[in-house]
Design a protein around this motif. Structure first.
Motif, short mmCIF file in Angstrom:
data_model
loop_
_atom_site.label_atom_id
_atom_site.label_comp_id
_atom_site.label_asym_id
_atom_site.label_seq_id
_atom_site.Cartn_x
_atom_site.Cartn_y
_atom_site.Cartn_z
N ALA A 145 0.83 -1.21 0.00
CA ALA A 145 0.00 0.00 0.00
C ALA A 145 0.86 1.26 0.00
O ALA A 145 0.48 2.29 -0.57
CB ALA A 145 -0.92 -0.01 1.22
N ALA A 146 2.02 1.17 0.63
CA ALA A 146 2.92 2.32 0.66
C ALA A 146 3.70 2.46 -0.65
O ALA A 146 4.00 3.57 -1.10
CB ALA A 146 3.91 2.18 1.83
N LEU A 147 4.01 1.31 -1.26
CA LEU A 147 4.84 1.31 -2.46
C LEU A 147 4.10 1.84 -3.68
O LEU A 147 4.66 2.60 -4.49
CB LEU A 147 5.36 -0.11 -2.72
CG LEU A 147 6.34 -0.29 -3.88
CD1 LEU A 147 7.57 0.59 -3.71
CD2 LEU A 147 6.75 -1.77 -4.01
N ALA A 148 2.84 1.46 -3.79
CA ALA A 148 2.07 1.78 -5.01
C ALA A 148 2.09 3.27 -5.36
O ALA A 148 2.47 3.63 -6.48
CB ALA A 148 0.64 1.27 -4.87
N LEU B 78 4.09 5.56 -4.46
CA LEU B 78 5.45 6.04 -4.71
C LEU B 78 5.90 5.67 -6.13
O LEU B 78 6.54 6.47 -6.82
CB LEU B 78 6.42 5.44 -3.68
CG LEU B 78 6.23 5.97 -2.26
CD1 LEU B 78 7.07 5.17 -1.27
CD2 LEU B 78 6.59 7.46 -2.19
N LEU B 79 5.56 4.47 -6.57
CA LEU B 79 5.90 4.06 -7.93
C LEU B 79 5.16 4.94 -8.93
O LEU B 79 5.74 5.37 -9.95
CB LEU B 79 5.56 2.59 -8.16
CG LEU B 79 6.40 1.57 -7.39
CD1 LEU B 79 5.91 0.15 -7.67
CD2 LEU B 79 7.88 1.69 -7.75
N HIS B 80 3.91 5.23 -8.65
CA HIS B 80 3.14 6.07 -9.56
C HIS B 80 3.68 7.50 -9.60
O HIS B 80 3.59 8.17 -10.62
CB HIS B 80 1.66 6.08 -9.15
CG HIS B 80 0.90 4.89 -9.63
ND1 HIS B 80 0.59 3.81 -8.82
CD2 HIS B 80 0.43 4.56 -10.86
CE1 HIS B 80 -0.06 2.90 -9.53
NE2 HIS B 80 -0.17 3.32 -10.77
N ARG B 81 4.22 7.96 -8.50
CA ARG B 81 4.83 9.28 -8.46
C ARG B 81 6.12 9.29 -9.26
O ARG B 81 6.41 10.23 -10.00
CB ARG B 81 5.16 9.64 -7.00
CG ARG B 81 4.12 10.40 -6.28
CD ARG B 81 4.15 11.89 -6.63
NE ARG B 81 5.18 12.63 -5.88
CZ ARG B 81 5.80 13.70 -6.35
NH1 ARG B 81 5.54 14.12 -7.57
NH2 ARG B 81 6.69 14.33 -5.61
N LEU B 82 6.91 8.24 -9.07
CA LEU B 82 8.28 8.21 -9.60
C LEU B 82 8.31 7.97 -11.11
O LEU B 82 9.11 8.59 -11.83
CB LEU B 82 9.06 7.11 -8.88
CG LEU B 82 10.58 7.13 -8.95
CD1 LEU B 82 11.14 8.50 -8.60
CD2 LEU B 82 11.16 6.05 -8.03
N ALA B 83 7.43 7.11 -11.58
CA ALA B 83 7.48 6.71 -13.00
C ALA B 83 7.44 7.91 -13.95
O ALA B 83 8.32 8.02 -14.81
CB ALA B 83 6.36 5.73 -13.31
N LEU C 196 8.22 10.92 -13.43
CA LEU C 196 9.40 11.76 -13.24
C LEU C 196 10.60 11.20 -14.00
O LEU C 196 11.51 11.94 -14.38
CB LEU C 196 9.73 11.86 -11.74
CG LEU C 196 8.71 12.58 -10.86
CD1 LEU C 196 9.09 12.45 -9.39
CD2 LEU C 196 8.62 14.04 -11.25
N LEU C 197 10.61 9.89 -14.19
CA LEU C 197 11.75 9.26 -14.88
C LEU C 197 11.53 9.19 -16.38
O LEU C 197 12.44 8.85 -17.14
CB LEU C 197 11.95 7.84 -14.34
CG LEU C 197 12.52 7.73 -12.94
CD1 LEU C 197 12.46 6.29 -12.44
CD2 LEU C 197 13.96 8.24 -12.92
N ASP C 198 10.33 9.50 -16.81
CA ASP C 198 9.99 9.32 -18.21
C ASP C 198 10.59 10.43 -19.07
O ASP C 198 10.70 11.56 -18.65
CB ASP C 198 8.47 9.30 -18.38
CG ASP C 198 8.07 8.61 -19.66
OD1 ASP C 198 8.59 7.52 -19.92
OD2 ASP C 198 7.25 9.18 -20.40
N PRO D 268 -2.92 -2.99 -2.63
CA PRO D 268 -2.88 -3.44 -4.02
C PRO D 268 -2.32 -4.85 -4.11
O PRO D 268 -1.44 -5.24 -3.33
CB PRO D 268 -1.95 -2.43 -4.69
CG PRO D 268 -1.14 -1.83 -3.58
CD PRO D 268 -2.02 -1.85 -2.38
N LEU E 261 1.09 -3.99 -9.07
CA LEU E 261 2.33 -3.23 -8.90
C LEU E 261 3.32 -3.49 -10.03
O LEU E 261 4.32 -2.80 -10.17
CB LEU E 261 2.99 -3.58 -7.56
CG LEU E 261 2.22 -3.13 -6.32
CD1 LEU E 261 2.88 -3.64 -5.05
CD2 LEU E 261 2.13 -1.61 -6.30
N LEU F 60 11.52 0.55 1.54
CA LEU F 60 10.83 -0.35 0.62
C LEU F 60 11.79 -0.88 -0.44
O LEU F 60 11.74 -2.05 -0.82
CB LEU F 60 9.65 0.37 -0.04
CG LEU F 60 8.49 0.70 0.90
CD1 LEU F 60 7.48 1.61 0.22
CD2 LEU F 60 7.83 -0.59 1.38
#
Lengths: 143, 143
Positions: A127-130, A132-137, A139-141, B6, B11, B132
DNA sequence: TATTGTTATACTCTATAACTATA
DNA sequence: TATAGTTATAGAGTATAACAATA
């Protein structure tokens, strides 16, 4: 009582380790089906929706002539098809065949290790990771 | 009020997007210095500490003959050196030269986009992300 | 003129098989 | 016998340059 958050630099190596782990699992899944990593990437890309050759090359961050070779080999194995665009006769759309679509499903399912690794996280961790991944992706694109 | 965490499957795609972003930045940084992705990976690997050819091939998950070719090309460009092991005369240790070590530093610094992306996260987000990543990395390793 | 896609070419990546030297 | 590393070979990945067809 509120420790300093880690600096961006401190996150690079852990992130690199995660990236390498994911990449190795992906390569092995591709190899199990006789595909190279590059071929699996290309097949997966056209699996979302049919793409012009040009868009595929952009997605793979490679030269157009390279995409031509990749798709030619996938086509020779009956995994993708080239069809003419209705709007622009210069454009060829690449889409997976039935066999290709099936293989994509299998490839995604066979990321055993990654599913397992994510499943080994607690619900709270997932729940914590999801987010963060959506935030980060994004930004890296690009760039 | 406590939403379901999730599922692992949910993920996969966000994680894949992060991996692809990181990988693209790495490839571009390597290309800026006239290195292929494979060469940059190899150079980076021996940068941590000198490695026997065998250990390098294991790290790169490739055949030993492949590692030979990669290191031969890096050596021809003066970026790495092969030195005989003192303990086992079959073994050759690969280490970066001064120029190679310098290039490694530059490559890591030039992961602009990744540093920037991580820096764009809030302190709280970075504080949440770090543990994480440390949890996930070993779960993805090996196999 | 600019863009899409291909071909020709050259080099790199990669694995398999066979080999040498050492353990 | 087993292991570390290399070489030879062949197929795939990759970019550059030149080209035809279309916009």
């Amino acid at each position: 009582m509120s420790p300093q958050p880690p600096a961006p630099d401190d996150l690079i190596d852990p992130l690199a380790a995660v990236v390498r782990g994911y990449y190795d699992h992906f390569s092995r899944a591709a190899a199990r089906h006789g595909l190279t990593t590059a071929q699996a990437r290309a097949l997966n890309a056209v699996g979302r929706s049919p793409l012009p050759m040009r868009a595929l090359a952009d997605h793979l961050v490679c030269d157009a002539s390279n995409a031509t070779g990749l798709i030619t080999r996938l086509e020779a194995r009956g995994l993708v098809e080239r069809t003419a665009s209705a709007h622009d006769r210069r454009v060829k759309l690449v889409a997976p065949t039935a066999a290709g679509a099936e293989l994509i499903v299998r490839l995604r399912a066979e990321m055993h290790g990654v599913h397992q690794a994510l499943g080994a996280l607690t619900g709270d961790e997932r729940a914590a990771l999801a987010p963060l991944l959506h935030r980060l992706a994004p930004l890296l694109d690009g760039s």
